[in-house]
Design a protein around this motif. Sequence first.
Motif, short mmCIF file in Angstrom:
data_model
loop_
_atom_site.label_atom_id
_atom_site.label_comp_id
_atom_site.label_asym_id
_atom_site.label_seq_id
_atom_site.Cartn_x
_atom_site.Cartn_y
_atom_site.Cartn_z
N ALA A 38 0.86 -1.29 -0.04
CA ALA A 38 0.05 0.00 -0.03
C ALA A 38 0.86 1.28 -0.06
O ALA A 38 0.22 2.37 -0.04
N ALA A 39 2.30 1.10 0.04
CA ALA A 39 3.15 2.32 0.20
C ALA A 39 2.80 3.39 -0.99
O ALA A 39 2.74 4.54 -0.42
N PRO A 40 2.64 3.13 -2.17
CA PRO A 40 2.40 4.22 -3.06
C PRO A 40 1.06 5.03 -2.75
O PRO A 40 1.30 6.17 -2.80
N HIS A 41 0.13 4.29 -2.25
CA HIS A 41 -1.15 5.16 -1.79
C HIS A 41 -0.99 5.69 -0.46
O HIS A 41 -1.51 6.89 -0.48
N ILE A 42 -0.41 5.03 0.45
CA ILE A 42 -0.05 5.73 1.71
C ILE A 42 0.78 6.96 1.68
O ILE A 42 0.73 7.98 2.22
N PHE A 46 -0.44 10.69 2.54
CA PHE A 46 0.13 11.62 3.68
C PHE A 46 1.18 12.45 3.29
O PHE A 46 1.76 12.93 4.11
N LYS A 47 1.46 12.41 2.01
CA LYS A 47 2.66 13.04 1.29
C LYS A 47 4.00 12.86 1.98
O LYS A 47 4.79 13.95 2.68
N LEU A 48 4.21 11.65 1.98
CA LEU A 48 5.41 11.09 2.80
C LEU A 48 6.74 11.19 1.71
O LEU A 48 6.41 10.83 0.56
N MET A 53 9.31 6.91 4.15
CA MET A 53 8.70 5.61 3.95
C MET A 53 9.83 4.39 4.27
O MET A 53 9.43 3.32 4.64
N GLY A 54 10.81 4.83 4.08
CA GLY A 54 12.01 3.84 4.61
C GLY A 54 12.16 3.74 6.01
O GLY A 54 12.12 2.40 6.33
N ILE A 55 11.81 4.74 6.72
CA ILE A 55 11.55 4.49 8.31
C ILE A 55 10.49 3.94 8.63
O ILE A 55 10.67 2.71 9.45
N LEU A 56 9.48 3.82 7.99
CA LEU A 56 8.24 3.30 8.30
C LEU A 56 8.49 1.87 7.92
O LEU A 56 8.05 0.99 8.77
N PHE A 104 2.24 10.11 9.74
CA PHE A 104 3.41 9.40 9.78
C PHE A 104 3.69 8.97 11.23
O PHE A 104 3.99 7.61 11.40
N LYS A 105 3.49 9.70 12.29
CA LYS A 105 3.70 9.38 13.49
C LYS A 105 2.65 8.17 13.80
O LYS A 105 3.31 7.17 14.72
N SER A 106 1.61 8.34 13.63
CA SER A 106 0.65 7.23 14.11
C SER A 106 1.04 5.88 13.20
O SER A 106 0.98 4.57 14.09
N LEU A 107 1.30 5.91 12.11
CA LEU A 107 1.73 4.60 11.30
C LEU A 107 3.04 4.18 11.81
O LEU A 107 3.13 3.01 12.20
N LEU A 108 3.95 5.04 12.36
CA LEU A 108 5.13 4.68 13.19
C LEU A 108 4.85 3.66 14.43
O LEU A 108 5.44 2.78 14.68
N GLY A 109 3.70 4.24 14.97
CA GLY A 109 3.70 3.64 16.40
C GLY A 109 2.96 2.26 16.15
O GLY A 109 3.15 1.20 16.61
#
Length: 435
Positions: A38-42, A46-48, A53-56, A104-109
Amino acid sequence: MKNNNIDNRKTQVRWIIAAMMWAAIAINYIDRTVLSTAAPHISSEFKLTSGQMGILMSAFFWSYALLQIPAGWVADRIGQKKTLGFAVGWWSAITTITGLATGFKSLLGFRVALGLGEAGAYPSNAGITSKWFPKKERATVSGLFDSGSKFGGAIAMPLIAWLIVVVDWKWTFTIIGVLGLIWTIIWLIYYRETPEQHKGVNKAELEYIYQDKSEKKEDCDTTQPMKWYQLLKYKNIWAMCIGFFMINYNSYFFITWLPTYLVKERGMGLLKMGFAASLPLLCAMIAEIIAGWLSDRVYAKKILSLTATRKLFLIIGLVMASFIGIAAFAKSVTLAIVLLCIAKSGNTIAASQVWSLPGDVAPKNMTSVVAGMQNTVSNMGGVVGPIITGFIVGTTGSFVPALLFSAFLIILAILNYAFLLGKVERIDVKEKAVM
C-alpha cells in the motif's frame, strides 16, 4: 490382524502442528507486507518522502529484532502454546486497527507495535520443531514453516493490491487482521506443549518422534543450563547470527522495496506489480520446501554428515541469492523478474538450513532462545536494509547500486558459513567454550 496393523500405524498429529506453524508464519508475512504493497497510496495520501517511507518500513524491525531473545526465553520457560498464541493475537489486533492511522507518527507507532507481537513467531516455531519432530525431519519442517513467509508475501501482493482497489487501504488492514484472530482461537484449542500431552498422538508416533533425541521424553524439566548471553562464547552461535543478518538484508528487499522498484524502476502498474512481485515469493516457497525435504533425505541416508549437509545447502542457496546483483543489469522486465525469482529461491534454500540450526546446536531447553538470538541479529538487516536502500536510491536515483550492495553481502555470507561455522552439533555446556 488387519485392525492391529491399523492400530500400530503411527498417527500424524505432528504434521497438523506443522501446518499450523506454517499458517502462523504465512499470516505473519501477510500482515507485515500490507504496508509495502500500500506504500504508493499511503505516501501519496500523507505526502511522505522516500526517506519517511524507508523509516516506516524499517520501524517494524526495531521492536521485532529487540524482542527476539526475550520472546525465545519466554517460549522456553512458559511454553510455545501461550507464547505463540498471544503473539499472533496481538499482531493481528494491531493490524486490524492500523487503518485508523492519520499520518507518519501514528503509522510509526502501529508498525512498532506490530513488531512487538510478531517477535514471538519464529523463536516459538523453532522450539516446537525441536519438541515435536525427530532430527531427520527438522529441515523439512523448518523449510515448511518458513515457506509460509513466502506464501504470505506472495498472496499478499496481488490480494492486497486488489483489496486496496476495491475497499481502499484502510479497510484492507482490518480485513487482513481478522485472519490471525481466527488462527489464534484454533491454536489455543488444538495445540499441546509436548506430544505426550496430545490425546491424538499414539504410542507409535511418540516413539518415532523421540527416536534420536538426547533428552528423554519423560524429562519435563525446563531448567536452562546457562544464561542466554553465555551462548556468545561459542563460535557457531556467532556464525549463525552473522550469516543470517546478511541473508535477511537481502531477503527483506522483496517485502519492502520490491513493489516500489517494479513500479518506479520497471514502469509497472499497481495490479501488474502485485502479480509480478508475488512470483519470486511463490518460487521461493516451492524451493524451500524441496530443499528442506532433500537435505533431510541426504542426511537420513547418510550420504553426508549433518555438518556437510547444512553447509552444502547453505552455500548452494547463497550462490543463487547473489543473482540479485545480476538482476540489476537486466535489460527486460521479464529477465529481471526471472533473476529475482532465482535470487529469492536461493535465499529460502539457505533459510531451510538456517532454521534447522537452532535445534541442531542449542543446549537443552534453549532452542527458542538460540533461535531468538539468531533472529535478533538477522533482523537488524531488516532494520538497516530498507533505510540503506532508500538512502542509496534517493542519492543515486537508481536501484542498481542498492542491488549490487545486497549481492556483496551475500558473498560475505557464503564465506561466513563456509569457514566460520564449525561442526554442527549440540553445545555441550560441560566442555570448554571454543571461539
